[in-house]
Scaffold this active site. Sequence first.
Site, PDB file in Angstrom:
ATOM      1  N   CYS A 118      -2.564 -28.495  54.838  1.00 53.12           N
ATOM      2  CA  CYS A 118      -3.009 -27.208  54.186  1.00 53.12           C
ATOM      3  C   CYS A 118      -2.479 -27.478  52.729  1.00 53.12           C
ATOM      4  O   CYS A 118      -1.656 -28.153  52.621  1.00 53.12           O
ATOM      5  CB  CYS A 118      -2.667 -26.270  55.010  1.00 53.12           C
ATOM      6  N   CYS A 120      -1.683 -24.225  51.046  1.00 54.31           N
ATOM      7  CA  CYS A 120      -1.195 -22.855  50.869  1.00 54.31           C
ATOM      8  C   CYS A 120       0.191 -23.000  50.741  1.00 54.31           C
ATOM      9  O   CYS A 120       0.555 -22.290  49.943  1.00 54.31           O
ATOM     10  CB  CYS A 120      -1.539 -21.985  51.877  1.00 54.31           C
ATOM     11  N   LYS A 193      -9.315 -21.089  64.108  1.00 54.62           N
ATOM     12  CA  LYS A 193      -8.282 -20.053  63.264  1.00 54.62           C
ATOM     13  C   LYS A 193      -8.585 -18.853  62.805  1.00 54.62           C
ATOM     14  O   LYS A 193      -9.549 -18.806  62.129  1.00 54.62           O
ATOM     15  CB  LYS A 193      -7.786 -21.068  62.294  1.00 54.62           C
ATOM     16  N   ARG A 203       4.668 -16.763  56.880  1.00 58.88           N
ATOM     17  CA  ARG A 203       4.261 -16.893  55.531  1.00 58.88           C
ATOM     18  C   ARG A 203       5.579 -16.562  54.679  1.00 58.88           C
ATOM     19  O   ARG A 203       5.721 -17.052  53.636  1.00 58.88           O
ATOM     20  CB  ARG A 203       3.067 -15.762  55.008  1.00 58.88           C
ATOM     21  N   ARG A 215      -7.329 -14.145  53.675  1.00 57.64           N
ATOM     22  CA  ARG A 215      -7.648 -15.511  53.833  1.00 57.64           C
ATOM     23  C   ARG A 215      -9.120 -15.345  54.617  1.00 57.64           C
ATOM     24  O   ARG A 215      -9.650 -16.326  55.507  1.00 57.64           O
ATOM     25  CB  ARG A 215      -6.935 -16.181  54.746  1.00 57.64           C
ATOM     26  N   GLU A 231     -17.485 -23.347  65.839  1.00 59.47           N
ATOM     27  CA  GLU A 231     -16.383 -24.181  65.309  1.00 59.47           C
ATOM     28  C   GLU A 231     -15.905 -25.358  66.136  1.00 59.47           C
ATOM     29  O   GLU A 231     -15.543 -26.545  65.184  1.00 59.47           O
ATOM     30  CB  GLU A 231     -15.351 -23.184  64.649  1.00 59.47           C
ATOM     31  N   LYS A 246      -6.020 -20.739  67.303  1.00 63.27           N
ATOM     32  CA  LYS A 246      -4.717 -20.162  67.116  1.00 63.27           C
ATOM     33  C   LYS A 246      -4.932 -18.757  66.360  1.00 63.27           C
ATOM     34  O   LYS A 246      -6.245 -18.454  65.722  1.00 63.27           O
ATOM     35  CB  LYS A 246      -4.279 -20.969  65.877  1.00 63.27           C
ATOM     36  N   SER A 272       3.940 -17.392  64.563  1.00 66.67           N
ATOM     37  CA  SER A 272       5.090 -16.914  64.301  1.00 66.67           C
ATOM     38  C   SER A 272       5.322 -15.179  64.646  1.00 66.67           C
ATOM     39  O   SER A 272       6.542 -15.006  65.294  1.00 66.67           O
ATOM     40  CB  SER A 272       5.543 -16.857  62.793  1.00 66.67           C
ATOM     41  N   TYR A 311       7.402 -21.701  68.640  1.00 66.62           N
ATOM     42  CA  TYR A 311       8.786 -21.816  68.244  1.00 66.62           C
ATOM     43  C   TYR A 311       9.834 -21.585  69.372  1.00 66.62           C
ATOM     44  O   TYR A 311      10.973 -21.768  69.098  1.00 66.62           O
ATOM     45  CB  TYR A 311       8.755 -20.677  67.228  1.00 66.62           C
TER      46      TYR A 311
HETATM   47  C1  PBG Z   1      -1.342 -23.010  56.941  1.00 68.73           C
HETATM   48  C2  PBG Z   1      -0.743 -22.321  58.201  1.00 68.73           C
HETATM   49  C3  PBG Z   1      -0.409 -21.227  58.504  1.00 68.73           C
HETATM   50  C4  PBG Z   1       0.181 -21.080  59.883  1.00 68.73           C
HETATM   51  C5  PBG Z   1      -0.067 -22.504  60.247  1.00 68.73           C
HETATM   52  N1  PBG Z   1      -0.451 -23.217  59.403  1.00 68.73           N
HETATM   53  C6  PBG Z   1      -0.487 -19.825  57.651  1.00 68.73           C
HETATM   54  C7  PBG Z   1      -1.831 -19.307  57.480  1.00 68.73           C
HETATM   55  O1  PBG Z   1      -2.711 -19.963  57.867  1.00 68.73           O
HETATM   56  O2  PBG Z   1      -1.651 -18.093  56.673  1.00 68.73           O
HETATM   57  C8  PBG Z   1       0.528 -19.986  60.580  1.00 68.73           C
HETATM   58  C9  PBG Z   1       1.717 -20.467  61.653  1.00 68.73           C
HETATM   59  C10 PBG Z   1       2.574 -19.185  62.352  1.00 68.73           C
HETATM   60  O3  PBG Z   1       2.398 -17.916  61.945  1.00 68.73           O
HETATM   61  O4  PBG Z   1       3.200 -19.493  62.804  1.00 68.73           O
HETATM   62  N2  PBG Z   1      -2.440 -22.617  56.713  1.00 68.73           N
END
Ligand code: PBG
Length: 326
Positions: A118, A120, A193, A203, A215, A231, A246, A272, A311
């Site tokens: 990614c 970001c 996602k 983040r 997003r 998807e 996710k 997270s 985690y």
């Molecule tokens: C990157 C990405 C994200 C996460 C995994 N890959 C953040 C997002 O999409 O903003 C989130 C993982 C997490 O919250 O543990 N795009």
Amino acid sequence: MIERSRRLRGCPALRGMIRETRVSPKSLILPLFLQEGTNICNEIPSLPGHFHYSPDQAARGVEAALQAGVDKLLLFGLPAEKDACGSQAFAEDGVVQQGIQAIRRQFGREIYLITDVCLCEYTSHGHCGILAGQDVDNDKTLEYLVRTAVSHIAAGADMVAPSDMMDGRVAALRQGLDQAGFQNAPILSYAVKYASSFYGPFRDAAGSAPSFGDRKTYQMDYHNVKEALKEARQDEEQGADLLMVKPALSYLDVIRAVSEQTDLPLAAYSVSGEYAMIKAAAAAGLIDEYGVMCESALSVFRAGASSLVTYYAKELAEAMRKGDIG
Ligand code: PBG
């Protein structure tokens, strides 16, 4: 009374025998954060128990995972410099590329390395692609994602996991990897996602919050489940080898629905915010951390996932070893 369900609940041996859901440490994937620099091993404030490692220190995190019985990592990178097109995401000496090489040198094939693909974490604006005005330009972003994925595999990664949610990215990645001679590198697509508030602690950890907007023009609306099936189907047709849903805990229905539709292995990502909620409630003395960790992880497998990014991977591997779950 003829039926007495309690007959089968009488002792741990019997309960262990009739468990319907079996899990193993082999199904666990641990996220690991690589930060550009040297001599860095700092605990991440928003993810207690997790660290930012510079490539030269990454072995510590790998060692701890292997010790606990976890042999799969999902790598994320924090570059020193960000720019509009996230060029450190695909730089030959980028932080993830350096980290992969350092880990490989020390651990060989003992550890399985999956990389998050990614932009970001690498873009100055924090969005997951290349901007055109205020919007992310889907098709332009694809070539940057391809370069990123190819550079990860070239550095020695085993598998790539695109998490950007651009349309057509799985097909683009498959084509790009094949052209680079990486026909055997599997793609784990974050196919489903959602635009979720559960990503907050990540983040902070990855410094990847968008500097404007959100997003929602590329990640999914959490009202939808048919769209998840669409998807998943599209990514399957484009050549994904594994699919992912996710977040996990608020999306068990989605995991179930996708698992019934697809023949591909299905992963889920317990994100997270899910980890943070358990940690915070436990720290406040409100819940038993170990029990809630086990119960919530198990629910993801019961819903139909065959692997889990979490985690808590190390702690769960220990719980499985002890037989508390699994
Ligand atoms: C990157 C990405 C994200 C996460 C995994 N890959 C953040 C997002 O999409 O903003 C989130 C993982 C997490 O919250 O543990 N795009």
